[in-house]
Design a protein around this motif. Structure first.
Motif, short mmCIF file in Angstrom:
data_model
loop_
_atom_site.label_atom_id
_atom_site.label_comp_id
_atom_site.label_asym_id
_atom_site.label_seq_id
_atom_site.Cartn_x
_atom_site.Cartn_y
_atom_site.Cartn_z
N GLN A 17 77.08 35.97 6.84
CA GLN A 17 77.71 36.98 5.64
C GLN A 17 76.51 37.58 5.17
O GLN A 17 76.86 39.07 4.90
CB GLN A 17 78.68 36.55 4.68
CG GLN A 17 80.05 36.08 5.73
CD GLN A 17 80.94 35.37 4.61
OE1 GLN A 17 80.57 34.90 3.62
NE2 GLN A 17 82.37 35.12 5.35
N LEU A 18 75.75 37.15 4.51
CA LEU A 18 74.48 37.78 3.58
C LEU A 18 73.73 38.56 4.63
O LEU A 18 73.44 39.93 4.34
CB LEU A 18 73.76 37.00 3.17
CG LEU A 18 74.34 35.94 1.74
CD1 LEU A 18 73.34 34.92 1.57
CD2 LEU A 18 74.63 37.17 0.76
N VAL A 19 73.59 38.30 5.73
CA VAL A 19 72.66 39.00 6.71
C VAL A 19 73.64 40.22 7.18
O VAL A 19 73.00 41.37 7.23
CB VAL A 19 72.37 38.30 8.09
CG1 VAL A 19 72.06 39.23 9.30
CG2 VAL A 19 71.36 37.13 7.65
N GLU A 20 74.88 40.11 7.50
CA GLU A 20 75.55 41.25 7.66
C GLU A 20 75.61 42.38 6.79
O GLU A 20 75.58 43.58 6.72
CB GLU A 20 76.72 40.86 8.18
CG GLU A 20 77.07 40.22 9.43
CD GLU A 20 78.32 39.53 9.86
OE1 GLU A 20 79.41 39.72 9.05
OE2 GLU A 20 78.55 38.97 10.99
N ARG A 21 75.97 41.94 5.46
CA ARG A 21 75.87 42.69 4.26
C ARG A 21 74.46 43.49 4.35
O ARG A 21 74.57 44.67 4.05
CB ARG A 21 76.21 42.09 3.05
CG ARG A 21 77.64 41.84 2.69
CD ARG A 21 78.07 41.15 1.40
NE ARG A 21 77.22 41.35 0.38
CZ ARG A 21 77.12 40.41 -0.76
NH1 ARG A 21 77.50 39.17 -0.57
NH2 ARG A 21 75.97 40.79 -1.70
N GLY A 22 73.49 42.60 4.33
CA GLY A 22 72.16 43.10 4.26
C GLY A 22 71.90 44.38 5.11
O GLY A 22 71.33 45.23 4.79
N ASN A 43 71.37 50.06 6.68
CA ASN A 43 71.91 51.32 7.36
C ASN A 43 72.30 52.13 6.41
O ASN A 43 72.17 53.34 6.80
CB ASN A 43 72.91 50.59 8.36
CG ASN A 43 72.55 49.79 9.45
OD1 ASN A 43 71.39 49.87 9.80
ND2 ASN A 43 73.24 49.02 10.21
N GLU A 44 73.00 52.03 5.58
CA GLU A 44 73.52 52.73 4.63
C GLU A 44 72.22 53.66 3.69
O GLU A 44 72.27 54.77 3.57
CB GLU A 44 74.56 52.33 3.42
CG GLU A 44 75.76 51.89 4.17
CD GLU A 44 76.64 51.16 3.03
OE1 GLU A 44 76.10 50.91 1.90
OE2 GLU A 44 77.79 50.92 3.44
N GLY A 45 71.35 52.68 3.34
CA GLY A 45 70.23 53.31 2.87
C GLY A 45 69.28 54.14 3.66
O GLY A 45 68.89 55.11 3.26
N GLU A 46 69.16 53.95 4.92
CA GLU A 46 68.56 54.70 5.83
C GLU A 46 69.18 56.13 6.10
O GLU A 46 68.51 57.26 6.13
CB GLU A 46 68.37 53.99 7.16
CG GLU A 46 67.33 52.85 7.17
CD GLU A 46 67.20 52.23 8.61
OE1 GLU A 46 68.18 52.31 9.34
OE2 GLU A 46 66.16 51.27 8.58
N ALA A 47 70.49 56.04 6.26
CA ALA A 47 71.10 57.30 5.99
C ALA A 47 71.21 58.05 4.79
O ALA A 47 70.87 59.31 4.99
CB ALA A 47 72.68 56.86 6.46
N LYS A 48 71.04 57.71 3.54
CA LYS A 48 70.88 58.25 2.57
C LYS A 48 69.49 58.76 2.63
O LYS A 48 69.16 59.79 1.85
CB LYS A 48 71.13 57.23 1.12
CG LYS A 48 72.48 57.03 1.05
CD LYS A 48 72.84 56.30 -0.27
CE LYS A 48 74.19 56.12 -0.32
NZ LYS A 48 74.31 55.22 -1.67
#
Length: 105
Positions: free
Chosen positions: A63-68, A73-78
Motif C-alpha cells: 500500500q505504501l508503494v502504491e501511495r508513493g 505521478n501527481e508530482g510529475e504532472a504538477k
C-alpha cells in the motif's frame, strides 16, 4: 595337478577364516530416517500467526508503494504543468517587452 590342489587348499585355508570372521561380526547398520516429529497445535497456531503477521506487513508495504507511486505521478504532472506555465509566462514577458520597445521608438 598336485600344484593345483595345493593352491586350492591354500585358498580354502585363507578364505574359511575370513568367511567365519565376516559372518560373526556385527551387521552394518543402515541409517534409519528419523521419524517426523509431530507438531503440536500450539506450535502450528504460533507459526501461523507469525505468517499472518508477515502477510499483513507485506500488504502494508504494498500500500505504501502504491501511495508513493501515485504521489510521484501527481508530482510529475504538477511539474509538467508548472513548466508549461513558466514557458507561457516567459513568452508573455518577452512579447510585452517587445511591445514596450516598439512603443518607445
Amino acid at each position: 595337478m598336485q600344484k593345483f590342489f595345493h593352491t586350492q587348499s591354500s585358498l580354502a585355508v585363507i578364505c574359511l577364516p575370513l568367511l567365519i570372521i565376516g559372518c560373526a561380526s556385527e551387521p552394518v547398520s543402515v541409517a534409519k530416517p528419523e521419524p517426523e516429529q509431530i507438531i503440536s497445535g500450539e506450535t502450528m497456531l504460533r507459526e501461523s500467526q507469525g505468517i499472518a503477521s508477515l502477510g499483513e506487513r507485506w500488504k502494508s508495504g504494498k500500500q505504501l508503494v502504491e501511495r508513493g507511486n501515485t504521489m510521484v505521478n501527481e508530482g510529475e504532472a504538477k511539474i509538467e504543468e508548472g513548466n508549461r506555465l513558466i514557458s507561457e509566462g516567459n513568452k508573455i514577458i518577452r512579447e510585452s517587452e517587445e511591445h514596450y520597445k516598439n512603443i518607445k521608438k
